[in-house]
Design a protein around this motif. Structure first.
Motif: not given
Length: 958
Positions: A875, A878, A950, A953, A957
């Protein structure tokens, strides 16, 4: 002197005055006061304040006063249970009164007072009354057992009252026997599995002996009980029939019908060669005929029952046709029912009589009745071949009357006659064509078009006739449009040179200008058939048609057998089994007729017949929206057939390959090594296997259990935990642009709040016309997502207007593996058309609230899942620290089980659970100076890992 004076008063302070009168020393004054109280109670005044004063009046020798006080008690004991206890001593005392009427009254009233505290005191007096020397007391006590069983079944069983009731079947008094049978039948009805009425030849003999001396009600109870008995052979069946037959001459119609039911049932066991069988048939006709001389309502009930009997055994009433001829003053519902039975009884022997009657009926004034009479003539033609010619000439006479609705019905039935007797009566077509202009009902127009298309080669101006219908094609009903399309194609295949333009015209109307999918599809099929292979088209469209059957409205045989067992009840009037209209917990037993002697069928006693519910080892089949849909291509958009959004009901499933192909391991028990007790089924590997849970899959979901129990959780959205989660909601995006949907634009997103999933939509009308009649449906998908309610757009959507809607979803729809896994195909309907689109839903809306695993369990499960099931992801970019990551993920139901710091980097161990019970374990590495995180996921269904990443993420985010 009447009692009306008790209902009128002008005085003030009525309660106070009544109180004084109730406490008066004079007996007459007391009785007057209690009558006034009962009168007030009857008209709805609240006189509960007088409870103690009325109870004090109980202790009296006057039977009339006692009855009045008991009446008051029954009414108010429920609202004043503590006060009602005051009356118990008097009840107990009255149960030992020398007067049997008072003993019976006391036990009856105690049974009617549905207060738990009083039922405890009822047992002893009831036990004594069941064995009382006076039969009046015993018969009252028998019914009281059934009332007590309704209040407290366990108490009745513990106290042994059921055995005492069974003993009463052998009582010397017929009324006691009848009430004991009634009470046992009532109890057995609410507990279908209990074998209370254990009937044997000895007890049957006692019931038949009591039958002759009972009251009407008693006879009905005993006859109904006999109908559930299974004779051991045809001799026993015959002897029971002989003893029941005298009941057929009873004055009460309910007794007659109950006797008919017993005889119809036991006749199944008698051989048709027996002399007695013929005698019985003859004896059954007169009582049924007598029922038709009663008032109209009773006639109707009798006719509905006779309708069933005639379908089962027409020979019983074959000589009684005249009874069913309609009288001028019969109500319409009786007329229509008689007409139905006349057709069922029509035969070569009586057809002349029947036709003369029907022709007479066709000139009546009642439109519905006339229509049915004309239809009946057609049905007679189809049923009795020898009469067909007379029927057709009768119909032609009726057409000549030029009465619009008569002509239309006649044309509809002549079409059926043509289908039954092809190439026989086509000479009448010319007469039919003369009446084309007067047809305005869809069914008649469709019938006429069918006749023109079918016999186009015999009608010179067939093309002109069909062209005249084509002028208003768009205003016709669907039925007429479909028939017209087929008729013109038939005409083209028979006369291709003259009708080419006509067929082109109808095909373009059906395919390009119509918004009816059935019509469009049929048009395209014909178009392709005609353009690719005209010979094949001829074989398909002009194929030999099967002849139509005689009786199309007969009740299906197994249902008819069941309804014969319910003669004389509501089921026989509705012509539906009780399970179709009886609601509530009462068990409805499915009954069936007895097999004939000498047959190999297994004999199942009605008492032990399975109840309305499915058997324990037979998984119940629950048709879901997806099963009914197949897929979106054969879409019939009604409101979704699904439960509330938070469906937590346990559901039984059979051996179903839920997600098909490689995804069936999603359904395996995620912790086979740790919890082999769940369903006793091993976790599955490999593809194509099917998951077969143990028969008892319907155990409730275990909320506290940290691990998924496979199917148990499949239908559980919340796991019973209602924590308010601030799950991340993505901004709305356009799913269906206006240019692809005739001006309808749909944008939306998905959200999850407090365990409920919803699809948040914005519908925008960018067309020039108003939009209405919205509906939505999903295709089958990987996680069974389905609408939990219809799409509610409360007002029509005007041009340039938008409406926001939150559509609740559940996960109890049909399941099918999609590619990608989170793909959702949607169909939306409005008054313009049906539109299709697909969208991807974020997997975190499926993360449930009870997804936090205990540490020990986490460790054991992590070791238990094979290493090849572990996948790693990065990832990137971040900038959150470990605590912020943990709290952000928890908002979307990803729970941190443990946190460690290893060599300066934070390790978060996390768990989450999907709505179908799949657990996913995660390890998230965070280095303080590095904006890139490493995510390791372990799961028994590695297919989902990519989509879980997914979700991580998306949540981190945003």
């Amino acid at each position: 002197m009447t009692d009306s004076k008790y209902f009128t008063t002008t005085k003030k302070g009525e309660i106070f005055e009544l109180k004084a009168e109730l406490n008066s020393d004079k007996k007459e004054k007391k009785k007057e006061a209690v009558k006034k109280v009962i009168a007030s109670m009857t008209v709805g005044k609240d006189v509960s304040a007088l409870f103690p004063d009325v109870v004090n009046c109980m202790q009296t020798d006057n039977l009339e006063l006692k009855k009045l006080v008991y009446l008051y008690l029954m009414n108010y004991a429920k609202s004043q249970p503590d006060m009602a206890i005051m009356a118990v001593n008097t009840f107990v005392k009255d149960c030992e009164d020398p007067n049997p009427l008072i003993r019976a009254l006391a036990v009856r009233t105690m049974g009617c007072i549905r207060v738990d505290k009083i039922t405890e005191y009822l047992c002893e007096p009831l036990r004594k009354c069941l064995k009382d020397e006076d039969p009046y007391v015993r018969k009252t006590a028998a019914v009281c057992v059934a009332k007590l069983h309704d209040i407290n079944a366990q108490l009745v069983e513990d106290q042994g009252f059921l055995d005492t009731l069974k003993d009463l079947i052998s009582d010397s008094n017929p009324m006691v026997v009848a009430n004991a049978v009634a009470a046992l039948s009532e109890i057995a009805e609410s507990h279908p599995s209990s074998n209370l009425l254990d009937l044997n030849p000895q007890s049957i003999n006692k019931l038949l002996t009591a039958l002759n001396e009972c009251t009407e009600w008693g006879q009905i109870f005993i006859l109904d009980c006999l109908a559930n008995y299974m004779p051991k052979d045809d001799r026993e069946a015959q002897s029971i029939c002989e003893r029941v037959t005298p009941r057929l001459s009873h004055a009460n119609s309910a007794v007659v019908l109950s006797a008919v039911k017993v005889l119809m049932k036991f006749m199944e066991m008698l051989s048709k060669d027996l002399d007695y069988y013929g005698t019985l048939l003859k004896k059954l006709a007169p009582p049924l005929v007598t029922l038709l001389s009663a008032e109209p309502e009773l006639q109707y009930v009798a006719l509905r029952n006779i309708n069933l009997i005639v379908q089962k055994r027409p020979e019983i009433l074959k000589h009684e046709m005249k009874v069913f001829f309609v009288k001028y003053n019969d109500p319409i519902y009786v007329k229509l029912e008689k007409l139905d039975i006349m057709i069922r009884l029509a035969s070569q022997a009586n057809i002349a009589q029947v036709l003369a009657e029907l022709k007479e009926y066709a000139t009546e004034v009642d439109v519905d009745f006339v229509r049915k009479a004309v239809r009946a003539i057609g049905r007679c033609a189809i049923k009795v071949e020898q009469s067909a010619e007379r029927c057709v000439s009768t119909l032609l006479d009726l057409i000549q009357t030029k009465v619009n609705y008569v002509v239309q019905e006649a044309i509809v039935v002549i079409k059926d006659i043509f289908r039954k007797y092809p190439n026989k009566y086509e000479s009448v077509i010319a007469t039919l064509c003369e009446n084309l202009d007067s047809l305005d009902e869809p069914e008649a127009r469709a019938a006429m078009i069918w006749i023109v298309g079918e016999y186009a080669e015999r009608i010179d101006n067939a093309d002109e006739l069909l062209e005249s219908f084509l002028e208003g094609f768009h205003d016709e009903s669907t039925q007429v449009q479909l028939q017209l399309l087929t008729a013109i194609v038939k005409l083209f295949l028979k006369k291709p040179t003259e009708t080419q333009e006509l067929v082109q015209q109808v095909l373009s109307l059906a395919t390009q200008d119509s918004d009816n999918p059935d019509l469009r599809d049929r048009g395209y099929i014909y178009w392709r058939l005609l353009s690719t292979d005209p010979v094949a088209a001829k074989e398909v469209v002009l194929a030999e048609k099967p002849l139509i059957s005689e009786e199309t409205d007969l009740i299906e045989p197994t249902l008819l057998d069941e309804l014969i067992c319910y003669i004389g009840t509501l089921a026989s009037v509705y012509h539906k089994p009780p399970s179709a209209f009886v609601e509530g917990s009462r068990g409805v037993t499915h009954k069936s007729l007895l097999p004939r002697t000498g047959s190999n069928e297994s004999v199942e006693s009605p008492d032990t017949a399975p109840s309305g519910g499915p058997a324990a080892d037979q998984p119940s089949v629950i048709p879901t929206q997806g099963d009914l849909l197949g897929d979106l291509l054969n879409l019939d958009l009604g409101p979704p057939v699904s439960g509330p959004p938070m469906a937590t009901a346990p559901v039984q499933m059979g051996a179903v390959d839920l997600l098909g192909g490689g995804l069936d391991i999603l359904m395996g028990d995620e912790s086979e090594g740790l919890r082999s007790d769940v369903g006793g089924s091993p976790a599955m590997g490999g593809s194509g296997g099917t998951f077969t849970p143990a028969p008892n899959t319907a155990a409730p979901t275990n909320v506290g259990a940290p691990l998924g129990t496979g199917l148990g959780d499949l239908f559980d959205l919340t796991g019973g935990v209602g924590t308010l989660s601030g799950s991340y909601v993505a901004p709305k995006t356009v799913w269906l642009p206006a240019m692809k949907a005739k001006g309808l634009e749909i944008s939306g997103t998905f959200s999850r709040q407090v365990g409920s999933i919803s699809m948040d939509l914005v519908l925008t009308n960018k067309a020039l016309q108003v939009m209405s009649d919205f509906a939505i449906q999903f295709n089958r998908n990987s996680f069974g997502l389905a609408p939990a309610a219809p799409l509610q757009v409360h007002a029509p959507l005007a041009p340039n207007q938008s409406v926001e809607i939150s559509l609740p979803l559940n996960t109890v729809g049909s399941v099918m593996k999609m590619d990608p896994l989170n793909n959702l195909q949607v169909a939306v309907k409005n008054n313009i058309d049906v539109f299709y689109f697909s969208t991807l839903y974020p997997l975190h809306i499926l993360f449930v609230e009870d997804g936090k695993m205990e540490r020990q369990m986490f460790l054991a499960t992590w070791k238990d899942i094979p290493n090849e099931n572990e996948t790693q992801f990065q990832i990137k970019d971040c900038s959150l620290n470990a605590d912020a990551v943990s709290s952000k993920l928890q908002g979307s139901n990803i729970f941190t089980v443990a946190k460690r710091n290893v060599e300066g980097q934070d390790m978060l161990y996390q768990s989450l659970k999907l709505t179908n019970g799949i657990w996913v374990l995660a390890e998230l590495r965070i280095q303080p100076s590095n904006p890139n995180f490493t995510l390791s996921l372990k799961c028994r269904a590695p297919e989902v890992s990519q989509y879980i990443y997914q979700a991580y993420e998306t949540i981190l985010k945003n």
